[in-house]
Write a protein that holds these residues in place. Sequence first.
Motif, PDB file in Angstrom:
ATOM      1  N   TYR A 121      -3.266  -9.278   9.957  1.00  0.00           N
ATOM      2  CA  TYR A 121      -4.675  -9.343   9.558  1.00  0.00           C
ATOM      3  C   TYR A 121      -5.540  -8.749  10.650  1.00  0.00           C
ATOM      4  O   TYR A 121      -5.625  -9.281  11.763  1.00  0.00           O
ATOM      5  N   GLU A 125      -8.736  -5.682   6.964  1.00  0.00           N
ATOM      6  CA  GLU A 125      -7.459  -5.270   6.383  1.00  0.00           C
ATOM      7  C   GLU A 125      -6.395  -6.354   6.574  1.00  0.00           C
ATOM      8  O   GLU A 125      -6.310  -6.985   7.617  1.00  0.00           O
ATOM      9  N   SER A 127      -2.081  -7.114   5.460  1.00  0.00           N
ATOM     10  CA  SER A 127      -0.853  -6.586   4.875  1.00  0.00           C
ATOM     11  C   SER A 127       0.270  -7.586   5.083  1.00  0.00           C
ATOM     12  O   SER A 127       0.226  -8.416   6.004  1.00  0.00           O
ATOM     13  N   THR A 129       4.778  -8.214   3.742  1.00  0.00           N
ATOM     14  CA  THR A 129       5.922  -7.713   2.988  1.00  0.00           C
ATOM     15  C   THR A 129       6.794  -8.879   2.550  1.00  0.00           C
ATOM     16  O   THR A 129       6.685  -9.994   3.062  1.00  0.00           O
ATOM     17  N   ALA A 138       5.935  -4.180  -0.474  1.00  0.00           N
ATOM     18  CA  ALA A 138       4.917  -4.020   0.559  1.00  0.00           C
ATOM     19  C   ALA A 138       3.521  -4.155  -0.046  1.00  0.00           C
ATOM     20  O   ALA A 138       3.215  -3.544  -1.067  1.00  0.00           O
ATOM     21  N   PHE A 139       2.688  -4.981   0.577  1.00  0.00           N
ATOM     22  CA  PHE A 139       1.323  -5.229   0.128  1.00  0.00           C
ATOM     23  C   PHE A 139       0.364  -4.793   1.242  1.00  0.00           C
ATOM     24  O   PHE A 139       0.582  -5.111   2.410  1.00  0.00           O
ATOM     25  N   ALA A 140      -0.691  -4.096   0.866  1.00  0.00           N
ATOM     26  CA  ALA A 140      -1.724  -3.721   1.836  1.00  0.00           C
ATOM     27  C   ALA A 140      -3.073  -3.798   1.143  1.00  0.00           C
ATOM     28  O   ALA A 140      -3.267  -3.207   0.081  1.00  0.00           O
ATOM     29  N   GLY A 141      -4.012  -4.567   1.712  1.00  0.00           N
ATOM     30  CA  GLY A 141      -5.304  -4.723   1.045  1.00  0.00           C
ATOM     31  C   GLY A 141      -6.413  -5.081   1.999  1.00  0.00           C
ATOM     32  O   GLY A 141      -6.286  -4.944   3.226  1.00  0.00           O
ATOM     33  N   GLN A 142      -7.506  -5.556   1.428  1.00  0.00           N
ATOM     34  CA  GLN A 142      -8.676  -5.935   2.202  1.00  0.00           C
ATOM     35  C   GLN A 142      -9.185  -7.294   1.745  1.00  0.00           C
ATOM     36  O   GLN A 142      -9.097  -7.637   0.566  1.00  0.00           O
ATOM     37  N   GLY A 151      -5.700  -4.956  -3.182  1.00  0.00           N
ATOM     38  CA  GLY A 151      -5.090  -3.818  -2.519  1.00  0.00           C
ATOM     39  C   GLY A 151      -3.970  -3.223  -3.335  1.00  0.00           C
ATOM     40  O   GLY A 151      -3.934  -3.369  -4.557  1.00  0.00           O
ATOM     41  N   GLN A 386       3.259   1.634   4.460  1.00  0.00           N
ATOM     42  CA  GLN A 386       4.100   1.352   3.300  1.00  0.00           C
ATOM     43  C   GLN A 386       5.221   2.381   3.184  1.00  0.00           C
ATOM     44  O   GLN A 386       6.343   2.040   2.820  1.00  0.00           O
TER      45      GLN A 386
END
Length: 511
Positions: A121, A125, A127, A129, A138-142, A151, A386
């Motif tokens: 964190y 942002e 992320s 996994t 894999a996760f990536a977001g805000q 995300g 990712q």
Amino acid sequence: MHVRDARLPRLLLILALLAALALFGCGAPATPEPTATPFTPEASPTAPAVATTQATPTVVELPQTPETAPPPEGRYVGAIEVGGQRIEIEIEFGQRGQELVATMDIPVQGAMDIPLNEVLYHPPEISFTAFSGNSLAAFAGQVEESGSISGTFVQMGVAGTFVLEPAPPVVEEPLPYREEEVVFHNGDITLAGTLSLPEGEGPFPAVVLISGSGAQNRDENILGFRIFFRIADHLTRNGIAVLRYDDRGVGGSTGDLTQATQVDLAGDVLAAVELLLSHAQIDPEAIGLIGHSEGGIVAPLVANRSENVSYLVLLAGPATPGEEILVDQLELIMRAQGATEEQIAAAKEKQQKTLEAVKTGEGWDEVRARSEAELRATIEALPEAQRRALGDVDEFVRNAVEAEIANVASPWFRSFVEYDPVPALRELDVPVLALFGELDTQVPPEKNAQAMREALEEAGLEDFRIEILASANHLFQEAVTGGVDEYATLEKEFVPGLLDLITEWILEHTS
């Protein structure tokens, strides 16, 4: 994560899988284009398998500075969306000292407390996994100011999006009726469910709830909207007993949905009817079926095979062939998502080639080559973190496409594509209430309502009622566009009057 709509939940959760094979477009390019999915489309036989194994969490210290916004904490609910299909997830965030840790639940699979890895964190942002065997999700977001998290997500060759919202407090109130945990069998398949019984001695009229496509639990829980629980709760409070059960391979039920045709699923419902017939507090002359989406296909099959089914309630039940449903869904969902006519035409061309391969067994080499090329393009458009997480891209692409082709070639999917509901509808000799949502993009309302009417008239059936409910989507929520992308944003409520309409109609036909 195994799914079969859509929900989506939901008929035709065929979409996730079709997305990977370019039935609805593969993956998400750098500038995401709208993608469609069949039932939630409640989805396809199997979607990317999100970790169901217990991995050792890798936690990362978070630098604590005055400028660092507080990390997520507590329970969040939401879903992964892949090609229009939604799979509900719940994530619990917490801290271990200065470290952020999290676990994930996948209710539809009965998978709980899955440790998440590399929870990073750096405001805003975030992320993380998760692993399932050699497959990494894999996760990536805000994290938004509102507290929601959104995300991108990728696993098993399929890219999509995810959204999470802080979970509202859960207040459990005592139910004013009884519930019994039940188990019944269809051959070597064990099915587990809940029978809710009104207050009093009975005997009571009763219904069996039949879910839409996808691996649904007994509540048909789609994005936190417990569709079947809400129906069961309302009916039971009004004197109607309800049996709802976990689909094959979900919760306490055994089996594999991808290997089951509509006829096999009808056998599961027949076993549920037999259970009701054996119960002392159920009126054997007042047993009916309520089918949602694909459940609306299965219900007529059961009624035609059993003398003990007295009435049907079909909620967004298709009355056109499966292939036609998929083609219509693709166009309606993409249009609701803002796709151009050129994008829709291109997706329909890809879809048709895949459907031909499903029906004929030929043309898979072309589908495979196209899917691998599009998946590579999708991976190139992913964030660098990712891409690195996927490891050997060639191996990843090859394994992912083969897995999705196996899903599309499954007995369930082929049977759905080839199934025409009309012959079963023409054989019905019990009262039918058929309801459609005006804004349904998964089962087009006007077209299917008309086909339903014509089939029931040809059956010589006099006691039927068909209505299209204003502003309702495929889940019978009050909607704006009806697109599957707004399911998660809508109130977890049915359109006004739906439950009363169903209840009153059943009581009229069982009193």
